[in-house]
Design a protein around this motif. Structure first.
Motif, PDB file in Angstrom:
ATOM      1  N   GLY A   1      10.956   4.763  -8.124  1.00 18.80           N
ATOM      2  CA  GLY A   1      10.316   5.139  -7.108  1.00 18.80           C
ATOM      3  C   GLY A   1       9.303   4.481  -6.699  1.00 18.80           C
ATOM      4  O   GLY A   1       8.897   3.972  -5.427  1.00 18.80           O
ATOM      5  N   ILE A   2       8.241   4.102  -7.457  1.00 18.59           N
ATOM      6  CA  ILE A   2       7.026   3.169  -7.111  1.00 18.59           C
ATOM      7  C   ILE A   2       7.656   1.833  -6.557  1.00 18.59           C
ATOM      8  O   ILE A   2       7.142   1.672  -5.572  1.00 18.59           O
ATOM      9  N   LYS A   3       8.524   1.221  -7.408  1.00 19.34           N
ATOM     10  CA  LYS A   3       9.120  -0.174  -6.661  1.00 19.34           C
ATOM     11  C   LYS A   3       9.782   0.008  -5.391  1.00 19.34           C
ATOM     12  O   LYS A   3       9.479  -0.845  -4.497  1.00 19.34           O
ATOM     13  N   ALA A   4      10.381   1.183  -5.259  1.00 21.18           N
ATOM     14  CA  ALA A   4      11.006   1.193  -3.907  1.00 21.18           C
ATOM     15  C   ALA A   4      10.454   1.924  -2.919  1.00 21.18           C
ATOM     16  O   ALA A   4      10.888   2.089  -1.759  1.00 21.18           O
ATOM     17  N   SER A   5       9.030   2.245  -3.141  1.00 22.68           N
ATOM     18  CA  SER A   5       8.183   2.885  -2.061  1.00 22.68           C
ATOM     19  C   SER A   5       8.642   4.291  -2.023  1.00 22.68           C
ATOM     20  O   SER A   5       8.336   4.834  -0.816  1.00 22.68           O
ATOM     21  N   SER A   6       9.259   4.743  -2.647  1.00 22.91           N
ATOM     22  CA  SER A   6       9.896   6.180  -2.262  1.00 22.91           C
ATOM     23  C   SER A   6       9.139   7.285  -2.621  1.00 22.91           C
ATOM     24  O   SER A   6       8.926   8.691  -2.254  1.00 22.91           O
ATOM     25  N   ILE A   7       7.919   6.991  -3.636  1.00 25.33           N
ATOM     26  CA  ILE A   7       6.704   7.881  -3.661  1.00 25.33           C
ATOM     27  C   ILE A   7       5.478   7.289  -3.025  1.00 25.33           C
ATOM     28  O   ILE A   7       4.496   7.561  -3.397  1.00 25.33           O
ATOM     29  N   GLY A   8       5.786   6.336  -2.177  1.00 23.85           N
ATOM     30  CA  GLY A   8       4.473   5.944  -1.428  1.00 23.85           C
ATOM     31  C   GLY A   8       3.999   4.404  -2.002  1.00 23.85           C
ATOM     32  O   GLY A   8       3.228   4.051  -1.222  1.00 23.85           O
ATOM     33  N   TYR A   9       4.584   3.985  -2.980  1.00 23.05           N
ATOM     34  CA  TYR A   9       4.013   2.641  -3.305  1.00 23.05           C
ATOM     35  C   TYR A   9       4.727   1.492  -2.764  1.00 23.05           C
ATOM     36  O   TYR A   9       6.082   1.460  -2.764  1.00 23.05           O
TER      37      TYR A   9
ATOM     38  N   MET B   1       3.236  13.873  -5.624  1.00 22.07           N
ATOM     39  CA  MET B   1       3.754  12.461  -5.682  1.00 22.07           C
ATOM     40  C   MET B   1       4.894  12.195  -6.411  1.00 22.07           C
ATOM     41  O   MET B   1       5.859  11.452  -6.076  1.00 22.07           O
ATOM     42  N   ILE B   2       4.972  12.836  -7.614  1.00 20.80           N
ATOM     43  CA  ILE B   2       5.899  12.861  -8.649  1.00 20.80           C
ATOM     44  C   ILE B   2       7.211  13.444  -8.328  1.00 20.80           C
ATOM     45  O   ILE B   2       8.497  12.942  -8.246  1.00 20.80           O
ATOM     46  N   ARG B   3       7.279  14.581  -7.701  1.00 19.85           N
ATOM     47  CA  ARG B   3       8.412  15.292  -6.933  1.00 19.85           C
ATOM     48  C   ARG B   3       9.140  14.281  -5.948  1.00 19.85           C
ATOM     49  O   ARG B   3      10.238  14.412  -5.893  1.00 19.85           O
ATOM     50  N   GLN B   4       8.283  13.559  -5.368  1.00 18.97           N
ATOM     51  CA  GLN B   4       8.834  12.665  -4.240  1.00 18.97           C
ATOM     52  C   GLN B   4       9.425  11.637  -4.849  1.00 18.97           C
ATOM     53  O   GLN B   4      10.227  10.902  -3.999  1.00 18.97           O
ATOM     54  N   ALA B   5       9.526  11.403  -6.087  1.00 25.89           N
ATOM     55  CA  ALA B   5      10.229  10.494  -6.753  1.00 25.89           C
ATOM     56  C   ALA B   5      11.719  10.812  -6.948  1.00 25.89           C
ATOM     57  O   ALA B   5      12.598  10.182  -7.602  1.00 25.89           O
ATOM     58  N   GLY B   6      11.759  12.139  -6.718  1.00 24.71           N
ATOM     59  CA  GLY B   6      13.292  12.911  -6.977  1.00 24.71           C
ATOM     60  C   GLY B   6      13.410  13.481  -8.309  1.00 24.71           C
ATOM     61  O   GLY B   6      14.884  13.826  -8.638  1.00 24.71           O
ATOM     62  N   MET B   7      12.459  14.052  -8.899  1.00 21.03           N
ATOM     63  CA  MET B   7      12.842  14.591 -10.064  1.00 21.03           C
ATOM     64  C   MET B   7      11.546  15.397 -10.820  1.00 21.03           C
ATOM     65  O   MET B   7      10.354  14.995 -10.466  1.00 21.03           O
TER      66      MET B   7
ATOM     67  N   GLU C   1      12.156   5.096   7.324  1.00 24.62           N
ATOM     68  CA  GLU C   1      11.084   5.914   8.055  1.00 24.62           C
ATOM     69  C   GLU C   1       9.646   5.978   7.537  1.00 24.62           C
ATOM     70  O   GLU C   1       9.614   5.635   6.232  1.00 24.62           O
ATOM     71  N   GLY C   2       9.061   6.218   8.529  1.00 18.61           N
ATOM     72  CA  GLY C   2       7.514   6.408   8.305  1.00 18.61           C
ATOM     73  C   GLY C   2       6.655   4.946   8.104  1.00 18.61           C
ATOM     74  O   GLY C   2       7.044   3.983   8.564  1.00 18.61           O
ATOM     75  N   LEU C   3       5.297   5.112   7.712  1.00 18.49           N
ATOM     76  CA  LEU C   3       4.650   4.201   7.642  1.00 18.49           C
ATOM     77  C   LEU C   3       5.219   3.121   6.374  1.00 18.49           C
ATOM     78  O   LEU C   3       5.147   3.537   5.351  1.00 18.49           O
ATOM     79  N   GLN C   4       5.384   1.868   6.757  1.00 17.49           N
ATOM     80  CA  GLN C   4       6.036   0.859   5.882  1.00 17.49           C
ATOM     81  C   GLN C   4       5.227  -0.323   5.858  1.00 17.49           C
ATOM     82  O   GLN C   4       5.817  -1.351   5.374  1.00 17.49           O
TER      83      GLN C   4
ATOM     84  N   PRO D   1       0.839  -1.306  -0.167  1.00 17.39           N
ATOM     85  CA  PRO D   1       0.095   0.088  -0.189  1.00 17.39           C
ATOM     86  C   PRO D   1       0.915   1.223   0.133  1.00 17.39           C
ATOM     87  O   PRO D   1       1.938   1.308   0.574  1.00 17.39           O
ATOM     88  N   SER D   2       0.294   2.450  -0.531  1.00 18.85           N
ATOM     89  CA  SER D   2       0.949   3.727  -0.637  1.00 18.85           C
ATOM     90  C   SER D   2       1.183   4.180   0.833  1.00 18.85           C
ATOM     91  O   SER D   2       0.357   3.830   1.603  1.00 18.85           O
ATOM     92  N   ARG D   3       1.810   5.351   0.979  1.00 13.60           N
ATOM     93  CA  ARG D   3       1.990   5.781   2.267  1.00 13.60           C
ATOM     94  C   ARG D   3       0.484   6.704   2.400  1.00 13.60           C
ATOM     95  O   ARG D   3       0.151   6.837   3.562  1.00 13.60           O
ATOM     96  N   TYR D   4       0.015   7.092   1.248  1.00 10.14           N
ATOM     97  CA  TYR D   4      -1.226   7.648   1.215  1.00 10.14           C
ATOM     98  C   TYR D   4      -2.231   6.778   1.743  1.00 10.14           C
ATOM     99  O   TYR D   4      -3.174   7.092   2.477  1.00 10.14           O
TER     100      TYR D   4
END
Length: 341
Positions: A333-341, A301-307, A200-203, A78-81
């Motif tokens: 980012g999606i696969k690594a959960s860095s934008i919440g996925y 959400m996209i900016r949280q992917a780093g670009m 960190e955060g909800l994982q 699940p995403s962080r959202y």
């Protein structure tokens, strides 16, 4: 939400038993009291012990060939959202998994004794995990890598100075190391993010081990089938075959939204991720057509992917390149959960 389906790993150090995988899923229980441990569950039961899972999966492999997968692994991230929306409630996550596994059963284009596959035909065991660690393919690790390499080189110099192999100012080298740590883009409480470090955060996420054979140990149900919904003539009769992955992913998403009244943003949807993979230019055109509020959330959400999104004033050739680079960043980012996925 990011869902994956993987076959059992065979060969090498992996045995024909589910034992290795089940033991791996016990990693978060190590060192915990019995009351703190997270047990397995299935469609109708909670509190299932690891040895029961191994026994049930290993005992449900009738007529499978030596090199055929005996089980499949499904991971639901699940995403962080989504986790924030349900407050990362374990009971809600269990309820969702049970709905998602109904969708899993319904996604088989098969019949058992003349009826569609149902959830009671699926033998599975699921386990909630609360932690995730950084892996080498995560954006944070990749962007920290140049700094990590320089730090490793400087630490090697420090060791040589300490052994008297070379001359050097140890304090100056230490200062350079600290400067690189400060400049590294990803840190947790002042420490540079490295592989293996806890995120960190909800994982919260869910691992599911599902038997290749149905609950009666009579029929093979493979979500890895290369066939989509189709029919083939066998022994003079038409037989349904195949598994619809798109249906499973989309309907699981819909089940979550319906259960918890979740308002899913466009970039969180499976259909959007699929479009990004197949036609990134059309994906970004779709983003621009979103309503203002939804667009703001999508871009965040996209900016949280780093670009950032590619600038509109770029020449067409460079925009195409930017789309490709951004597509790689977002997918990672999606696969690594860095934008919440």
């Amino acid at each position: 939400m990011y869902i994956t389906i993987s076959p059992q790993k065979l060969g090498g150090a992996f045995s024909q038993s589910a034992g290795d995988f089940v033991n791996y899923l016990e990693k978060e229980n190590q060192g915990k009291d019995l009351s703190e441990k997270e047990f397995f569950f299935n469609q109708h039961e909670d509190g299932i012990k690891p040895f029961q899972v191994i026994k049930e999966i290993d005992g449900n492999t009738d007529k499978l060939k030596l090199k055929e997968p005996k089980y499949y692994s499904i991971t639901i991230n699940p995403s962080r959202y989504e986790l924030q929306h349900i407050h990362s409630n374990p009971e809600k996550l269990k309820a969702f998994v049970r709905e998602a596994m109904k969708e899993y059963a319904s996604s088989f284009h098969r019949e058992i004794n003349g009826r569609p596959v149902s959830i009671d035909d699926i033998k599975y065991f699921a386990k909630i995990e609360q932690e995730r660690s950084y892996k080498t393919n995560d954006i944070a690790i990749r962007e920290n890598k140049p700094y990590a390499k320089q730090i490793a080189h400087l630490k090697n110099e420090l060791r040589k100075v300490a052994r008297g192999e070379i001359s050097g100012n140890t304090q100056k080298i230490e200062n350079e190391i600290q400067k690189l740590i400060r400049e590294a883009p990803y840190k947790i409480r002042g420490q540079m993010v490295e592989p293996g470090m806890k995120k960190e955060g909800l994982q919260s996420h869910i691992h599911i081990i599902v038997s290749r054979k149905d609950a009666s140990n009579s029929y093979s149900l493979s979500p890895g089938s290369k066939y989509k919904a189709s029919e083939v003539k066998m022994h003079g009769k038409l037989v349904k075959r195949g598994f619809e992955r798109d249906r499973f992913f989309q309907h699981s998403e819909m089940a979550f939204d319906k259960m918890f009244k979740y308002n899913r943003n466009y970039v969180e949807s499976y259909s959007a991720r699929k479009l990004l993979s197949k036609n990134p230019k059309q994906y970004f055109l779709s983003l621009r057509r979103l309503r203002l509020n939804e667009k703001k959330i999508a871009f965040k959400m996209i900016r949280q992917a780093g670009m950032q999104l590619p600038a509109l004033h770029l020449p067409q050739s460079k925009v195409g390149f930017a789309y490709k680079q951004l597509k790689k960043i977002i997918e990672a980012g999606i696969k690594a959960s860095s934008i919440g996925y």
